[in-house]
Design a protein around this motif. Structure first.
Motif, PDB file in Angstrom:
ATOM      1  N   ALA A 191      10.594  67.933   0.008  1.00 47.45           N
ATOM      2  CA  ALA A 191      11.302  69.100  -0.521  1.00 47.45           C
ATOM      3  C   ALA A 191      11.438  68.907  -2.029  1.00 47.45           C
ATOM      4  O   ALA A 191      12.139  68.008  -2.490  1.00 47.45           O
ATOM      5  CB  ALA A 191      12.682  69.233   0.131  1.00 47.45           C
ATOM      6  N   ASP A 203      10.945  72.765   3.145  1.00 45.75           N
ATOM      7  CA  ASP A 203      12.262  73.102   2.618  1.00 45.75           C
ATOM      8  C   ASP A 203      13.272  72.052   3.070  1.00 45.75           C
ATOM      9  O   ASP A 203      12.923  71.087   3.756  1.00 45.75           O
ATOM     10  CB  ASP A 203      12.673  74.526   3.019  1.00 45.75           C
ATOM     11  N   ASP A 259       7.644  75.275   3.433  1.00 50.05           N
ATOM     12  CA  ASP A 259       8.062  76.145   2.322  1.00 50.05           C
ATOM     13  C   ASP A 259       6.862  77.025   1.972  1.00 50.05           C
ATOM     14  O   ASP A 259       6.009  76.660   1.156  1.00 50.05           O
ATOM     15  CB  ASP A 259       8.493  75.287   1.131  1.00 50.05           C
TER      16      ASP A 259
END
Length: 247
Positions: free
Chosen positions: A68, A98, A104
């Protein structure tokens, strides 16, 4: 059926040259073996592109640890893709999650755009994700070419059953590339799915340094071998993979 591609990760120039000479089909060029791979130098890529004629995919990872990334780290990753692409990178290897462990999507799409159509691998960030089958669909939708995975475990041996399920679920929409402690015998087992198109295997060996002196009072790593040995590619292991790929 097309030939199964053998990809090997390499962390220094000598290992890269060995891999190309021993018959490896593609390189994953990385830095920092203890962290599992980080972005290598542009100078090393530029040099290798003048010396070898097999594809070189480049790891894009600004640090070790989780996957992340902050906005500034993502900007660095984008710049690295642009710079290394200009130096001849044939493809890129990256993955972004994420804070909840899901893919993501927006960040991945941004990095894919920076790659300007060159093939991209979603790396073993996949194995750190919260839901492998949700991740699979999101990675396909983003437009990645392959997923490097050990089946959500520390090694392909442990994750073999999940790898098979992922291959069948993917149905050829994306290449599921096994990697992480891969052994030649895994190739025969995974071929049975009908979806094995490439394999990622380190084929690594530690070669003693030719250095004549080591200060016994100084250590630069928790692993003393990292200073007295160099990480290289073992020709015998490469040959084992090449043989089983042919079967």
């Amino acid at each position: 059926m097309s030939k199964i591609i053998l990809e090997s990760p390499v962390f220094n120039v000598e290992a890269a040259m060995d891999a190309a000479n021993f018959g490896v089909d593609r390189l994953e060029l990385c830095a920092n073996f203890p962290e599992g791979g980080e972005t290598p130098s542009a100078g090393m890529l530029k040099f290798l592109k003048t010396e070898i004629d097999i594809p070189v995919f480049v790891m894009i990872r600004p640090r070790g640890g989780d996957f992340a990334y902050s906005q500034k780290e993502l900007m660095v990753m984008k710049r690295d893709i642009e710079l290394l692409g200009a130096q001849g990178a044939d493809g890129f290897v990256f993955g972004v999650l994420d804070n909840q462990g899901f893919v993501d999507v927006d960040s991945c799409k941004s990095l894919l755009r920076a790659a300007s159509g060159k093939p991209c691998t979603f790396h073993r960030a996949f194995d750190a994700s919260a839901d492998y089958f949700d991740s699979l669909e999101k990675i396909i939708a983003c437009g990645f070419d392959r997923i490097l995975t050990s089946g959500g475990k520390n090694s392909v041996t442990e994750g073999l059953d999940t790898l098979k399920k992922l291959m069948v679920k993917a149905q050829g929409r994306i290449s599921i590339m096994p990697g992480g402690g891969t052994k030649p015998e895994h190739v025969l087992e995974l071929k049975k799915t009908g979806y094995l198109t490439e394999i990622h295997a380190s084929c690594k060996t530690w070669k003693p340094s030719a250095n004549q002196y080591f200060n016994p009072d100084v250590s630069f790593s928790e692993d003393p071998k990292s200073f007295t040995h160099h990480l290289r590619i073992d020709q015998g292991t490469v040959n084992q993979f090449l043989e089983v790929i042919k079967e």
